[in-house]
Design a protein around this motif. Structure first.
Motif, PDB file in Angstrom:
ATOM      1  N   PHE A 233       0.441  -0.954  -0.004  1.00 10.41           N
ATOM      2  CA  PHE A 233      -0.610  -0.133   0.148  1.00 10.41           C
ATOM      3  C   PHE A 233       0.877   1.498  -0.117  1.00 10.41           C
ATOM      4  CE2 PHE A 233      -2.306   3.486   1.360  1.00 10.41           C
ATOM      5  CZ  PHE A 233      -4.123   3.277   1.162  1.00 10.41           C
ATOM      6  N   ALA A 234       1.963   1.572   0.874  1.00  8.47           N
ATOM      7  CA  ALA A 234       3.016   2.282   0.472  1.00  8.47           C
ATOM      8  C   ALA A 234       3.142   2.795  -0.741  1.00  8.47           C
ATOM      9  CB  ALA A 234       3.981   2.259   2.046  1.00  8.47           C
ATOM     10  N   THR A 235       3.701   1.869  -1.028  1.00  8.38           N
ATOM     11  CA  THR A 235       4.877   2.409  -1.969  1.00  8.38           C
ATOM     12  C   THR A 235       3.470   2.370  -3.019  1.00  8.38           C
ATOM     13  OG1 THR A 235       5.565  -0.396  -2.385  1.00  8.38           O
ATOM     14  CG2 THR A 235       6.737   0.937  -1.247  1.00  8.38           C
ATOM     15  N   GLU A 236       2.878   1.418  -3.848  1.00 10.18           N
ATOM     16  CA  GLU A 236       2.095   1.737  -4.589  1.00 10.18           C
ATOM     17  C   GLU A 236       0.855   2.707  -4.511  1.00 10.18           C
ATOM     18  OE1 GLU A 236      -0.291  -2.094  -5.439  1.00 10.18           O
ATOM     19  OE2 GLU A 236       1.522  -3.164  -5.605  1.00 10.18           O
ATOM     20  N   LYS A 237       0.336   3.244  -3.761  1.00  6.50           N
ATOM     21  CA  LYS A 237      -0.551   4.308  -3.281  1.00  6.50           C
ATOM     22  C   LYS A 237      -0.165   5.758  -3.056  1.00  6.50           C
ATOM     23  CE  LYS A 237      -3.565   1.053  -3.771  1.00  6.50           C
ATOM     24  NZ  LYS A 237      -4.764   0.755  -5.521  1.00  6.50           N
ATOM     25  N   MET A 238       1.031   5.337  -2.096  1.00  7.26           N
ATOM     26  CA  MET A 238       1.555   6.987  -1.669  1.00  7.26           C
ATOM     27  C   MET A 238       2.898   6.982  -2.108  1.00  7.26           C
ATOM     28  SD  MET A 238      -0.192   7.256   1.749  1.00  7.26           S
ATOM     29  CE  MET A 238       1.076   5.595   2.530  1.00  7.26           C
ATOM     30  N   GLY A 239       3.753   5.953  -2.552  1.00  9.33           N
ATOM     31  CA  GLY A 239       4.615   6.130  -3.050  1.00  9.33           C
ATOM     32  C   GLY A 239       5.960   6.216  -2.058  1.00  9.33           C
ATOM     33  N   CYS A 240       5.311   6.049  -0.753  1.00 10.08           N
ATOM     34  CA  CYS A 240       5.954   5.758   0.546  1.00 10.08           C
ATOM     35  C   CYS A 240       7.107   4.456   0.713  1.00 10.08           C
ATOM     36  CB  CYS A 240       5.134   6.306   1.895  1.00 10.08           C
ATOM     37  SG  CYS A 240       4.689   7.714   1.786  1.00 10.08           S
ATOM     38  N   GLN A 241       8.735   4.779   1.210  1.00 10.93           N
ATOM     39  CA  GLN A 241       9.353   4.090   1.659  1.00 10.93           C
ATOM     40  C   GLN A 241       9.273   3.673   2.468  1.00 10.93           C
ATOM     41  OE1 GLN A 241      13.466   4.880   1.479  1.00 10.93           O
ATOM     42  NE2 GLN A 241      13.766   3.189   1.843  1.00 10.93           N
ATOM     43  N   VAL A 242       8.814   2.207   3.065  1.00  9.43           N
ATOM     44  CA  VAL A 242       9.266   1.662   4.585  1.00  9.43           C
ATOM     45  C   VAL A 242      10.420   1.133   4.866  1.00  9.43           C
ATOM     46  CG1 VAL A 242       8.478  -0.234   5.905  1.00  9.43           C
ATOM     47  CG2 VAL A 242       6.509   1.043   3.985  1.00  9.43           C
ATOM     48  N   ILE A 243      11.124   1.343   5.821  1.00  9.12           N
ATOM     49  CA  ILE A 243      11.939   0.761   6.711  1.00  9.12           C
ATOM     50  C   ILE A 243      11.628  -0.017   7.152  1.00  9.12           C
ATOM     51  CG2 ILE A 243      14.629   1.830   7.546  1.00  9.12           C
ATOM     52  CD1 ILE A 243      14.417   4.605   6.405  1.00  9.12           C
ATOM     53  N   GLU A 244      13.004  -1.054   7.443  1.00  8.59           N
ATOM     54  CA  GLU A 244      12.777  -2.388   8.539  1.00  8.59           C
ATOM     55  C   GLU A 244      13.858  -2.695   8.508  1.00  8.59           C
ATOM     56  OE1 GLU A 244      11.010  -6.705   8.179  1.00  8.59           O
ATOM     57  OE2 GLU A 244      10.684  -6.089   6.411  1.00  8.59           O
ATOM     58  N   ASN A 245      14.367  -2.798   9.510  1.00 11.20           N
ATOM     59  CA  ASN A 245      15.775  -3.553   9.896  1.00 11.20           C
ATOM     60  C   ASN A 245      15.091  -3.595  11.799  1.00 11.20           C
ATOM     61  OD1 ASN A 245      15.798  -1.041  11.911  1.00 11.20           O
ATOM     62  ND2 ASN A 245      16.769   0.170  10.606  1.00 11.20           N
ATOM     63  N   ALA A 246      16.907  -4.493  12.218  1.00  8.14           N
ATOM     64  CA  ALA A 246      16.675  -4.828  13.531  1.00  8.14           C
ATOM     65  C   ALA A 246      16.318  -4.224  14.600  1.00  8.14           C
ATOM     66  CB  ALA A 246      17.727  -5.615  14.114  1.00  8.14           C
ATOM     67  N   LEU A 247      16.175  -2.576  14.379  1.00 11.12           N
ATOM     68  CA  LEU A 247      16.390  -1.475  15.101  1.00 11.12           C
ATOM     69  C   LEU A 247      15.001  -0.791  15.352  1.00 11.12           C
ATOM     70  CD1 LEU A 247      17.486   0.121  16.918  1.00 11.12           C
ATOM     71  CD2 LEU A 247      18.076   2.088  15.333  1.00 11.12           C
ATOM     72  N   LEU A 248      14.022  -0.667  14.458  1.00 12.22           N
ATOM     73  CA  LEU A 248      12.776  -0.084  14.531  1.00 12.22           C
ATOM     74  C   LEU A 248      11.721  -0.653  12.942  1.00 12.22           C
ATOM     75  CD1 LEU A 248      13.628   2.633  11.265  1.00 12.22           C
ATOM     76  CD2 LEU A 248      14.740   3.406  13.582  1.00 12.22           C
ATOM     77  N   VAL A 249      10.631   0.145  12.105  1.00 16.85           N
ATOM     78  CA  VAL A 249       9.890   0.101  11.554  1.00 16.85           C
ATOM     79  C   VAL A 249       9.849   1.302  11.618  1.00 16.85           C
ATOM     80  CG1 VAL A 249       7.656  -1.257   9.925  1.00 16.85           C
ATOM     81  CG2 VAL A 249       9.305  -2.765  11.615  1.00 16.85           C
ATOM     82  N   LYS A 250       9.251   1.706  10.326  1.00 19.43           N
ATOM     83  CA  LYS A 250       9.264   3.438   9.874  1.00 19.43           C
ATOM     84  C   LYS A 250       8.571   4.057   8.087  1.00 19.43           C
ATOM     85  CE  LYS A 250      11.085   7.950   9.229  1.00 19.43           C
ATOM     86  NZ  LYS A 250      12.178   8.618   9.137  1.00 19.43           N
ATOM     87  N   MET A 251       7.638   4.660   8.375  1.00 13.46           N
ATOM     88  CA  MET A 251       7.216   4.793   6.778  1.00 13.46           C
ATOM     89  C   MET A 251       7.461   6.118   7.067  1.00 13.46           C
ATOM     90  SD  MET A 251       3.254   5.149   5.450  1.00 13.46           S
ATOM     91  CE  MET A 251       3.041   3.213   5.712  1.00 13.46           C
ATOM     92  N   GLU A 252       8.475   5.855   5.497  1.00 13.99           N
ATOM     93  CA  GLU A 252       9.163   7.597   5.219  1.00 13.99           C
ATOM     94  C   GLU A 252       7.559   8.612   4.749  1.00 13.99           C
ATOM     95  OE1 GLU A 252      11.341   8.748   6.344  1.00 13.99           O
ATOM     96  OE2 GLU A 252      13.391   7.587   5.851  1.00 13.99           O
ATOM     97  N   LYS A 253       6.855   9.709   5.222  1.00 16.82           N
ATOM     98  CA  LYS A 253       5.964  10.115   5.161  1.00 16.82           C
ATOM     99  C   LYS A 253       6.015  11.514   4.354  1.00 16.82           C
ATOM    100  CE  LYS A 253       4.937   8.630   9.092  1.00 16.82           C
ATOM    101  NZ  LYS A 253       5.137   7.578   9.916  1.00 16.82           N
ATOM    102  N   ILE A 254       6.598  11.667   3.332  1.00 19.28           N
ATOM    103  CA  ILE A 254       7.023  12.806   2.787  1.00 19.28           C
ATOM    104  C   ILE A 254       5.532  13.379   2.051  1.00 19.28           C
ATOM    105  CG2 ILE A 254       8.604  14.235   0.787  1.00 19.28           C
ATOM    106  CD1 ILE A 254       9.646  12.100   3.189  1.00 19.28           C
ATOM    107  N   PRO A 255       5.191  14.074   2.646  1.00 14.19           N
ATOM    108  CA  PRO A 255       3.789  15.615   2.602  1.00 14.19           C
ATOM    109  C   PRO A 255       4.274  15.776   0.668  1.00 14.19           C
ATOM    110  CG  PRO A 255       4.867  16.983   3.895  1.00 14.19           C
ATOM    111  CD  PRO A 255       5.603  15.534   4.110  1.00 14.19           C
TER     112      PRO A 255
END
Length: 388
Positions: free
Chosen positions: A35-57
């Motif tokens: 959903f994040a990449t196809e609909k919003m073009g937002c990168q999702v970062i996933e690693n051993a430290l955190l999970v984050k969605m890059e929310k750039i307006p």
């Protein structure tokens, strides 16, 4: 999808702070990333430290700053803090004086004077914000000591999350020459003819902004709603408890009771009540023909006339305000209301033209006091009593 909603609502989810939620989101990462990449073009970062969605307006808004900050210096301190942490490993400790020396050496302009209370207070505000975001931890000491005197020390620990605070750019930002270059960088590598960039912008404008207005941003964005609005609404309502309202010149993502993405309006505050009463008065003026919307659904009035409307709202309903707003000097009250309405993009003020543009969002929600409350106010007024 609650996991998707969580990433939209929070900067990130740190494994060290909420392991259960961290693993729950990672279990759903496939659907979230799609959903994040196809609909919003937002990168999702996933690693051993955190999970984050890059929310750039898609478009910057006044409400998108850091509420805790009130000066440019605080933003500069935050950027230099991130530079300072960049060269340090996760769990590495440092003392506050190391950071203050680094900031003094790298602060642009005339530098920074730590003997000034204002400078120390601003840095403490930044450090508290960083600790609240999980960028660093206080290991020993209190920043109150530094607030009192520049020699005060605190021991901090770098969590390692600072490296994921700033966004990743597709190009070297040293090539950028204007603020708009940062905004446009998301679309440089995309084929505009395929409409991918347009779809990303529309989803972002609906999810990240109070409202989407015709005439703001790319002209073709609103045309997307004309042709694909129903499909877009079905998609959003399938993933969130919400409704999509599309009008002639505006569109709104209306969250339901079980959906909370970011800060929402109205909130449970006295100022939200005042803004709702102002919106009700704006609607009354439109219905009576005093103010007339233009073709883009915007209403343009003189600043003096708009401020007079706010004064009348306080005169009529001020007995129901909290004490701080009730006793606030009239000029300060008007400025506070205007500032808050601008923050929520209910209005846009043009100081040069001395006009206020009232956005369609001001007509979406209104408020009023119950009839028995208003009748009680009239009764006490007749007796010569003061409302409390």
């Amino acid at each position: 999808m609650k996991e998707l909603e969580t990433l939209l609502n929070r900067r990130w989810v740190l494994k060290s702070e909420d392991r259960e939620l961290y693993y729950k989101i990672r279990d759903s990462i496939g659907e979230i990333r799609k959903f994040a990449t196809e609909k919003m073009g937002c990168q999702v970062i996933e690693n051993a430290l955190l999970v984050k969605m890059e929310k750039i307006p898609a478009l910057p808004e006044t409400c998108m700053g850091i509420d805790a900050f009130a000066s440019k210096e605080e933003y500069a301190f935050l950027c230099i803090l991130l530079m300072f942490l960049e060269d340090r490993d996760a769990q590495e400790q440092f003392i506050l004086s190391q950071l203050t020396e680094y900031i003094a050496a790298n602060m642009p302009g005339e530098g920074v004077d730590w003997t000034l209370y204002t400078s120390r207070r601003r840095l403490v505000k930044v450090l508290r914000y960083a600790a609240d975001q999980g960028i660093l931890r206080v290991t020993d000491g209190s920043d109150d000591a530094f607030m009192d005197q520049e020699t005060g020390e605190v021991l901090y620990e770098n969590t390692g999350a600072s490296r994921y605070f700033m966004r990743n750019f597709s190009r070297d930002i040293m090539e950028y020459t204007r603020p708009e270059d940062f905004q446009e960088s998301d679309w440089f590598a995309m084929d505009e003819d395929r409409g991918i960039a347009r779809r990303h912008r529309v989803y972002k404008r609906l999810l990240f902004s109070v409202g989407m207005y015709r005439g703001e941003g790319a002209d073709e964005d609103f045309e997307y709603l004309k042709y694909y609005g129903r499909r877009l609404a079905d998609d959003l309502e399938q993933n969130f408890q919400c409704q999509l309202h599309i009008h002639r010149g505006s569109a709104f993502f209306m969250q339901g009771e079980d959906c909370r993405i970011g800060e929402t309006f109205p909130g449970n505050t006295g100022m939200s009540d005042i803004l709702l009463l102002c919106c009700s008065e704006i609607r009354r003026k439109v219905e009576t023909g005093e103010w007339e919307p233009q073709k883009d659904d915007m209403i343009r009035v003189q600043i003096v006339e708009f401020e007079q409307m706010i004064r009348k709202v306080k005169e009529a309903y001020g007995h129901g305000f909290i004490k701080g707003h009730r006793e606030m000097p009239e000029g300060e009250f008007v400025r506070e209301v205007v500032r808050e309405m601008e923050r929520w993009t209910l209005i846009r003020k043009d100081v040069r033209e001395q006009t206020v543009t009232i956005c369609p969002s001001a007509g979406k929600l209104t408020g009023r006091y119950p009839e028995d409350f208003m009748s009680g106010k009239k009764s006490t007024e007749n007796k010569g009593e003061t409302g409390k």
